[in-house]
Design an enzyme around this catalytic site. Structure first.
Site, PDB file in Angstrom:
ATOM      1  N   THR A  76      33.686  -3.785  49.225  1.00  0.00           N
ATOM      2  CA  THR A  76      33.839  -5.000  50.032  1.00  0.00           C
ATOM      3  C   THR A  76      35.247  -5.560  49.859  1.00  0.00           C
ATOM      4  OG1 THR A  76      31.491  -5.532  49.823  1.00  0.00           O
ATOM      5  CG2 THR A  76      32.956  -7.345  50.428  1.00  0.00           C
ATOM      6  N   ASN A 155      26.202   4.046  56.097  1.00  0.00           N
ATOM      7  CA  ASN A 155      25.282   3.713  55.014  1.00  0.00           C
ATOM      8  C   ASN A 155      23.816   3.702  55.449  1.00  0.00           C
ATOM      9  OD1 ASN A 155      26.924   1.484  56.235  1.00  0.00           O
ATOM     10  ND2 ASN A 155      25.157   0.296  55.554  1.00  0.00           N
ATOM     11  N   GLN A 183      30.270   5.461  51.098  1.00  0.00           N
ATOM     12  CA  GLN A 183      29.128   6.373  51.083  1.00  0.00           C
ATOM     13  C   GLN A 183      29.549   7.832  50.966  1.00  0.00           C
ATOM     14  OE1 GLN A 183      25.808   5.729  51.156  1.00  0.00           O
ATOM     15  NE2 GLN A 183      26.016   3.510  51.295  1.00  0.00           N
ATOM     16  N   ALA A 204      32.261   2.286  43.065  1.00  0.00           N
ATOM     17  CA  ALA A 204      31.715   3.100  41.969  1.00  0.00           C
ATOM     18  C   ALA A 204      30.190   3.185  42.004  1.00  0.00           C
ATOM     19  CB  ALA A 204      32.178   2.536  40.618  1.00  0.00           C
ATOM     20  N   HIS A 205      29.524   2.083  42.382  1.00  0.00           N
ATOM     21  CA  HIS A 205      28.056   2.073  42.230  1.00  0.00           C
ATOM     22  C   HIS A 205      27.326   2.908  43.275  1.00  0.00           C
ATOM     23  CE1 HIS A 205      26.499  -0.837  45.337  1.00  0.00           C
ATOM     24  NE2 HIS A 205      27.734  -1.301  45.305  1.00  0.00           N
ATOM     25  N   THR A 244      42.634  -9.671  35.443  1.00  0.00           N
ATOM     26  CA  THR A 244      42.524  -8.755  34.310  1.00  0.00           C
ATOM     27  C   THR A 244      41.645  -7.556  34.682  1.00  0.00           C
ATOM     28  OG1 THR A 244      42.791 -10.581  32.783  1.00  0.00           O
ATOM     29  CG2 THR A 244      41.774  -8.581  31.901  1.00  0.00           C
ATOM     30  N   CYS A 330      21.574  -4.904  53.312  1.00  0.00           N
ATOM     31  CA  CYS A 330      22.339  -6.138  53.376  1.00  0.00           C
ATOM     32  C   CYS A 330      21.800  -7.067  54.443  1.00  0.00           C
ATOM     33  CB  CYS A 330      23.801  -5.841  53.679  1.00  0.00           C
ATOM     34  SG  CYS A 330      24.412  -4.493  52.701  1.00  0.00           S
TER      35      CYS A 330
HETATM   36  C1  PLP Z   1      27.965  -0.347  49.789  1.00  0.00           C
HETATM   37  C2  PLP Z   1      28.974  -0.298  50.862  1.00  0.00           C
HETATM   38  C3  PLP Z   1      30.017  -1.231  50.930  1.00  0.00           C
HETATM   39  C4  PLP Z   1      30.138  -2.367  49.943  1.00  0.00           C
HETATM   40  O1  PLP Z   1      30.496  -1.882  48.673  1.00  0.00           O
HETATM   41  P1  PLP Z   1      30.430  -2.836  47.392  1.00  0.00           P
HETATM   42  O2  PLP Z   1      31.120  -2.032  46.338  1.00  0.00           O
HETATM   43  O3  PLP Z   1      28.976  -3.035  47.106  1.00  0.00           O
HETATM   44  O4  PLP Z   1      31.154  -4.079  47.714  1.00  0.00           O
HETATM   45  C5  PLP Z   1      30.938  -1.096  51.941  1.00  0.00           C
HETATM   46  N1  PLP Z   1      30.850  -0.119  52.849  1.00  0.00           N
HETATM   47  C6  PLP Z   1      29.862   0.798  52.823  1.00  0.00           C
HETATM   48  C7  PLP Z   1      29.833   1.886  53.852  1.00  0.00           C
HETATM   49  C8  PLP Z   1      28.895   0.731  51.836  1.00  0.00           C
HETATM   50  O5  PLP Z   1      27.909   1.634  51.826  1.00  0.00           O
END
Ligand code: PLP
Length: 395
Positions: A76, A155, A183, A204-205, A244, A330
């Site tokens: 984001t 996504n 993604q 990363a997540h 930081t 979302c």
């Molecule tokens: C999850 C996602 C985001 C947002 O990523 P965050 O690290 O959670 O802010 C943006 N774009 C796509 C295509 C995503 O799947």
């Protein structure tokens, strides 16, 4: 983990942090807690070294130079920095941006804000598979276009965009190209040189790393992309993203990239197999199940299906032992059908009756078998309760 927990099939929303990633992060909470900008002592130096190693690992995943990687809090923030940062510094050159209707909100909302600030925006439609056409991008370019932003993989429906062709077009026409690869990264091969990418967002997540950390690739040669910072302060990350550094998060992100780089090819084969087993298992036993997105040009682990005559909400409630989502995570707070599915041209019944199955690294073939049985049982039950379906099946 408890045995009675649902089967996790929501890997497009987030992924479990790989235990190998957690292991690598731990020392940076305990003994190696230095501030990566405090280079006058050992603590800061070891934190700095760890951050620089991670920068190299992230760069290696996308064929970039480590100097061109900026760490952020996630995709984001990276999208916001790319879009608003370019808009701020290229305004004298032009005031036109191009993007697509199925982008993540983290692209569409910044773009909407720029539009309120006087930018001209073209939002391209997609075909019934969710693909943007390169010809449409070419037709939309004007002498005032400064940036094209098209995601690498969606996504919700997993559709892959023709990133390489769009990147090459942008290069030819001297327009900057940004891609939201949250993604795609770690799931399919990406190469910023080969694909003509100038800016690329990572999270990363979504790839078995921790939450709250990501990166923005910013090309510094051929051309040198300039950005207006969106966060001012201590001047970290070349002054483009003060604050930081999240050292443990960045270390975990680096290891997550390294693991994906090594395991991506075999994992893509395994997940494609599991996905097809899930799709076939469901479609062979149930009628009127429609695949959303592209049949082959899609993320290995993503399956998005619409079940005619069933509401996604009801399906989610009845599928208690499977963690999936309907529409986009979302936007599930609202009961609006997904704007991505609407952009494909789906009617409301099918858009409401959609489920996104997101398979990932920790899913097994046994889990897929269980999910097939559960989905078939629940859809049959819900359809039996629906008079519309009863009438449709009489015809
Ligand atoms: C999850 C996602 C985001 C947002 O990523 P965050 O690290 O959670 O802010 C943006 N774009 C796509 C295509 C995503 O799947």
């Amino acid at each position: 983990m408890a045995e009675d927990r649902p089967i996790y099939l929501d890997n497009n929303a987030t992924t479990r942090t790989d235990p190998r990633v957690v292991e690598a992060m731990l020392p940076y909470f305990t003994e190696r807690y230095g501030n990566a900008a405090s280079l006058t002592h050992r603590f800061g130096q070891e934190a700095n070294e760890a951050v620089e190693q991670a920068r190299q690992q992230v760069a290696d995943l996308i064929g970039a130079h480590p100097r061109d990687i900026l760490f952020t809090s996630g995709a984001t923030e990276s999208n916001n920095l790319a879009l608003k940062g370019v808009a701020a510094l290229y305004r004298s050159k032009g005031d036109h941006l191009i993007t697509a209707a199925t982008e993540h909100k983290a692209v569409l909302d910044p773009v909407r804000r720029l539009s309120r600030e006087g930018f001209h925006i073209t939002i391209l439609p997609v075909d019934p598979y969710g693909r943007v056409s390169v010809e449409r991008v070419a037709q939309a370019l004007t002498p005032r276009t400064v940036l094209v932003s098209i995601m690498a993989a969606n996504n919700e429906i997993g559709t892959l965009q023709p990133i390489r062709a769009i990147g090459r077009l942008c290069k030819e026409r001297g327009v900057l190209f940004h891609t939201d690869a949250a993604q795609a990264a770690g799931k399919i091969p990406l190469d910023v040189e080969d694909m003509g990418i100038d800016l690329l967002s990572l999270s990363a997540h979504k790839m078995y790393g921790p939450k709250g950390v990501g990166a923005l690739y910013v090309r510094r040669r051929d051309p040198c992309v300039r950005l207006g910072p969106q966060m001012d302060g201590g001047g970290q990350e070349r002054g483009l993203r003060s604050g930081t550094a999240n050292v443990p998060g960045i270390v975990g992100f680096g290891v997550a990239c390294e693991l994906c780089r090594h395991e991506m090819a075999s994992e893509a084969v395994r997940l494609t197999e599991l996905r097809e087993r899930l799709r076939r298992g469901i479609q062979e036993q149930l009628e009127d199940v429609i695949l959303n997105g592209h049949p082959t040009e899609r993320l290995p682990g993503n399956l998005n299906l619409s079940f005619a005559h069933v509401k996604g909400e009801a399906l989610l409630t009845a599928l208690r032992d499977v963690a999936v989502s309907s529409g986009s995570a979302c936007t599930t707070a609202s009961l609006e059908p997904s704007y991505v599915l609407k952009a494909l041209g789906l009617d409301d019944d099918l858009a409401y009756g959609s489920i996104r199955f997101g398979l990932g690294r920790f899913n097994t073939a046994d889990e897929v078998e269980t999910v097939v049985q559960e989905v078939v049982r629940v859809v049959r039950y819900l359809r039996a309760l629906n008079p519309l379906h009863a009438m449709a099946s009489l015809q």
